[in-house]
Design an enzyme around this catalytic site. Structure first.
Site, mmCIF file in Angstrom:
data_model
loop_
_atom_site.group_PDB
_atom_site.id
_atom_site.type_symbol
_atom_site.label_atom_id
_atom_site.label_comp_id
_atom_site.label_asym_id
_atom_site.label_seq_id
_atom_site.Cartn_x
_atom_site.Cartn_y
_atom_site.Cartn_z
ATOM 1 N N ARG A 1 1.739 1.834 -3.520
ATOM 2 C CA ARG A 1 0.622 2.416 -4.282
ATOM 3 C C ARG A 1 0.357 3.860 -3.865
ATOM 4 O O ARG A 1 0.030 4.709 -4.676
ATOM 5 C CB ARG A 1 -0.631 1.560 -4.099
ATOM 6 C CG ARG A 1 -0.493 0.236 -4.831
ATOM 7 C CD ARG A 1 -1.751 -0.558 -4.784
ATOM 8 N NE ARG A 1 -2.880 0.150 -5.367
ATOM 9 C CZ ARG A 1 -4.152 -0.100 -5.085
ATOM 10 N NH1 ARG A 1 -4.460 -1.025 -4.219
ATOM 11 N NH2 ARG A 1 -5.117 0.568 -5.664
ATOM 12 N N GLN B 1 -15.349 4.050 -6.947
ATOM 13 C CA GLN B 1 -14.763 2.827 -6.383
ATOM 14 C C GLN B 1 -13.267 3.053 -6.157
ATOM 15 O O GLN B 1 -12.588 2.191 -5.623
ATOM 16 C CB GLN B 1 -14.948 1.658 -7.360
ATOM 17 C CG GLN B 1 -16.398 1.319 -7.618
ATOM 18 C CD GLN B 1 -16.540 0.460 -8.867
ATOM 19 O OE1 GLN B 1 -16.511 -0.751 -8.801
ATOM 20 N NE2 GLN B 1 -16.675 1.086 -10.008
ATOM 21 N N ASP C 1 -7.992 6.603 -4.793
ATOM 22 C CA ASP C 1 -6.815 7.424 -5.122
ATOM 23 C C ASP C 1 -6.966 8.912 -4.841
ATOM 24 O O ASP C 1 -6.030 9.678 -5.094
ATOM 25 C CB ASP C 1 -6.418 7.191 -6.594
ATOM 26 C CG ASP C 1 -7.544 7.543 -7.575
ATOM 27 O OD1 ASP C 1 -8.433 8.354 -7.228
ATOM 28 O OD2 ASP C 1 -7.524 6.992 -8.696
ATOM 29 N N GLU D 1 -14.236 -0.130 -23.833
ATOM 30 C CA GLU D 1 -14.849 -1.304 -24.473
ATOM 31 C C GLU D 1 -16.164 -1.643 -23.780
ATOM 32 O O GLU D 1 -16.426 -1.146 -22.673
ATOM 33 C CB GLU D 1 -13.874 -2.487 -24.375
ATOM 34 C CG GLU D 1 -13.496 -2.792 -22.932
ATOM 35 C CD GLU D 1 -12.341 -3.766 -22.808
ATOM 36 O OE1 GLU D 1 -11.573 -3.924 -23.767
ATOM 37 O OE2 GLU D 1 -12.242 -4.369 -21.737
ATOM 38 N N TYR E 1 0.822 -1.213 0.000
ATOM 39 C CA TYR E 1 0.000 0.000 0.000
ATOM 40 C C TYR E 1 0.855 1.263 0.000
ATOM 41 O O TYR E 1 0.491 2.272 -0.592
ATOM 42 C CB TYR E 1 -1.015 -0.015 1.162
ATOM 43 C CG TYR E 1 -2.211 -0.840 0.749
ATOM 44 C CD1 TYR E 1 -3.217 -0.288 -0.028
ATOM 45 C CD2 TYR E 1 -2.279 -2.192 1.041
ATOM 46 C CE1 TYR E 1 -4.271 -1.053 -0.486
ATOM 47 C CE2 TYR E 1 -3.338 -2.970 0.591
ATOM 48 C CZ TYR E 1 -4.326 -2.389 -0.177
ATOM 49 O OH TYR E 1 -5.366 -3.149 -0.643
ATOM 50 N N HIS F 1 -14.990 2.293 -1.739
ATOM 51 C CA HIS F 1 -13.944 1.352 -1.325
ATOM 52 C C HIS F 1 -12.870 2.007 -0.455
ATOM 53 O O HIS F 1 -11.770 1.486 -0.324
ATOM 54 C CB HIS F 1 -13.331 0.676 -2.566
ATOM 55 C CG HIS F 1 -14.313 -0.208 -3.279
ATOM 56 N ND1 HIS F 1 -14.153 -0.636 -4.577
ATOM 57 C CD2 HIS F 1 -15.491 -0.761 -2.850
ATOM 58 C CE1 HIS F 1 -15.191 -1.406 -4.919
ATOM 59 N NE2 HIS F 1 -16.012 -1.480 -3.893
ATOM 60 N N CYS G 1 -8.311 0.067 17.993
ATOM 61 C CA CYS G 1 -9.137 1.125 18.610
ATOM 62 C C CYS G 1 -9.771 2.051 17.578
ATOM 63 O O CYS G 1 -10.448 3.015 17.953
ATOM 64 C CB CYS G 1 -8.335 1.913 19.637
ATOM 65 S SG CYS G 1 -7.132 3.053 18.920
ATOM 66 N N CYS H 1 -2.812 2.874 21.350
ATOM 67 C CA CYS H 1 -2.946 1.519 21.921
ATOM 68 C C CYS H 1 -1.918 0.533 21.367
ATOM 69 O O CYS H 1 -1.967 -0.648 21.697
ATOM 70 C CB CYS H 1 -4.360 0.997 21.685
ATOM 71 S SG CYS H 1 -4.635 0.470 19.992
HETATM 72 P P1 OAD Z 1 -11.328 -2.565 -13.451
HETATM 73 O O1 OAD Z 1 -9.852 -2.670 -13.573
HETATM 74 O O2 OAD Z 1 -12.099 -3.805 -13.194
HETATM 75 O O3 OAD Z 1 -11.935 -1.929 -14.772
HETATM 76 C C1 OAD Z 1 -11.382 -0.767 -15.346
HETATM 77 C C2 OAD Z 1 -12.258 -0.398 -16.518
HETATM 78 O O4 OAD Z 1 -11.785 0.830 -17.041
HETATM 79 C C3 OAD Z 1 -12.252 -1.394 -17.689
HETATM 80 O O5 OAD Z 1 -13.578 -1.663 -18.077
HETATM 81 C C4 OAD Z 1 -11.472 -0.671 -18.793
HETATM 82 O O6 OAD Z 1 -11.942 -1.006 -20.078
HETATM 83 C C5 OAD Z 1 -11.769 0.773 -18.446
HETATM 84 N N1 OAD Z 1 -10.749 1.764 -18.878
HETATM 85 C C6 OAD Z 1 -9.403 1.640 -18.844
HETATM 86 N N2 OAD Z 1 -8.816 2.781 -19.246
HETATM 87 C C7 OAD Z 1 -9.807 3.656 -19.546
HETATM 88 C C8 OAD Z 1 -9.853 5.004 -20.004
HETATM 89 N N3 OAD Z 1 -8.748 5.699 -20.239
HETATM 90 N N4 OAD Z 1 -11.068 5.576 -20.189
HETATM 91 C C9 OAD Z 1 -12.204 4.881 -19.963
HETATM 92 N N5 OAD Z 1 -12.233 3.612 -19.513
HETATM 93 C C10 OAD Z 1 -11.046 3.002 -19.299
HETATM 94 O O7 OAD Z 1 -11.601 -1.447 -12.332
HETATM 95 P P2 OAD Z 1 -12.892 -1.193 -11.463
HETATM 96 O O8 OAD Z 1 -14.132 -1.459 -12.239
HETATM 97 O O9 OAD Z 1 -12.736 0.123 -10.814
HETATM 98 O O10 OAD Z 1 -12.003 -3.124 -5.488
HETATM 99 O O11 OAD Z 1 -12.730 -2.326 -10.354
HETATM 100 C C11 OAD Z 1 -13.679 -2.429 -9.345
HETATM 101 C C12 OAD Z 1 -13.039 -2.859 -8.064
HETATM 102 O O12 OAD Z 1 -12.304 -4.071 -8.264
HETATM 103 C C13 OAD Z 1 -11.992 -1.908 -7.519
HETATM 104 O O13 OAD Z 1 -12.550 -0.832 -6.792
HETATM 105 C C14 OAD Z 1 -11.193 -2.808 -6.634
HETATM 106 C C15 OAD Z 1 -11.051 -3.997 -7.539
HETATM 107 O O14 OAD Z 1 -10.800 -5.204 -6.922
HETATM 108 C C16 OAD Z 1 -11.473 -3.128 -4.271
HETATM 109 O O15 OAD Z 1 -10.303 -2.899 -4.069
HETATM 110 C C17 OAD Z 1 -12.464 -3.438 -3.193
#
Ligand code: OAD
Length: 244
Positions: A69, A99, A102, A214, A66, A117, A128, A149
């Site tokens: 990141r 979600q 950042d 996509e 982390y 998230h 605590c 703690c």
């Molecule tokens: P994903 O990595 O699953 O999906 C990213 C999406 O962004 C894909 O559908 C890509 O096609 C699209 N994409 C990539 N670049 C892009 C751009 N420049 N413009 C538009 N679209 C673009 O990410 P999330 O859907 O956010 O959860 O993932 C959901 C959750 O899964 C995250 O919050 C995380 C992960 O595990 C936790 O950490 C709880």
């Protein structure tokens, strides 16, 4: 870009916009997405890095991941997609339900954000619950201890197997029910309960606009899918305001 005329009409009449965002909106800032070609979960096992049991088993390793990141996030800037959403607040009631952990929507100037998230810049003690941010002490690669703690401090992000914390999800659901247009930006829309947000918006009559590179799981439900980079499409949507 020539947007569909039905969308332009809806956009002209709308008062409340909801942006439901995922990792794709930050891709153009240089933050890796989770799925897809260069996705983090293709190379790493989420259960070994993003779960409470992994943290308790090897807190330093999870903390270091982390911290890595966090450094990436701190070294990036919001992109034109985040800024366009923030700018739209001048013309509409704009809510962001993200979600992403950042912090880039906030840094771009959006003022109403629900982080489903959590946030990588917040941390809390597992014993605590005292909250800490990165100003509170010098973080390095070893997991810090609570000043009150001595408990382990973990990032305030939602890990696999955990429930969503706080009011973010109920807030998001309420906003989904109230918005006129729900933009679904840069998310694969497969992680639940987060992905219920656009589904709820649809059920309550919102017009659903998907912006993604996509088609996704949500595309069948979208009223309008715009394929391309959000950092290019969102500023063009902002420009529509002045043309309306
Ligand atoms: P994903 O990595 O699953 O999906 C990213 C999406 O962004 C894909 O559908 C890509 O096609 C699209 N994409 C990539 N670049 C892009 C751009 N420049 N413009 C538009 N679209 C673009 O990410 P999330 O859907 O956010 O959860 O993932 C959901 C959750 O899964 C995250 O919050 C995380 C992960 O595990 C936790 O950490 C709880």
């Amino acid at each position: 870009m020539d947007f569909k005329s039905e969308f332009k009409e809806k956009f002209k009449k709308a008062k409340s916009l909801l942006f439901f965002t995922g990792a794709g909106i930050s891709a153009e800032s240089g933050i890796a997405t989770f799925r897809g070609k260069d996705g983090l979960w293709n190379k790493l096992k989420p259960e070994e890095l993003a779960s409470f049991s992994a943290f308790m088993k090897n807190p330093d390793m999870v903390w270091e991941w982390y911290q890595y990141r966090r450094n990436i996030v701190e070294g990036t800037l919001p992109n034109s997609g985040h800024y366009a959403i923030a700018e739209l607040e001048k013309y509409y009631n704009v809510d962001v339900v993200t979600q992403n952990v950042d912090n880039l929507h906030e840094r771009a100037g959006s003022t109403k954000i629900d982080e489903l998230h959590g946030s990588i810049v917040r941390n809390f003690c597992v014993d605590c619950n005292t909250f800490y941010n990165h100003q509170d002490f010098e973080f390095d690669n070893k997991v810090p201890r609570c000043k009150k703690c001595n408990g382990l401090i973990r990032p305030d992000v939602v890990w696999f197997g955990e429930n969503l914390r706080g009011h973010a999800f109920p807030n998001g659901e309420r906003k989904a029910k109230e918005c006129d247009i729900c933009f679904v930006v840069g998310t694969s829309a497969i992680v639940y309960p987060a992905a219920y947000i656009p589904i709820t918006a649809k059920q309550y009559g919102a017009y659903i606009v998907e912006i993604n590179l996509e088609p996704t799981e949500l595309s069948d439900q979208a009223d309008y899918s715009i394929y391309g980079k959000s950092g290019e499409i969102l500023p063009q949507i902002l420009r529509l305001v002045n043309n309306n």
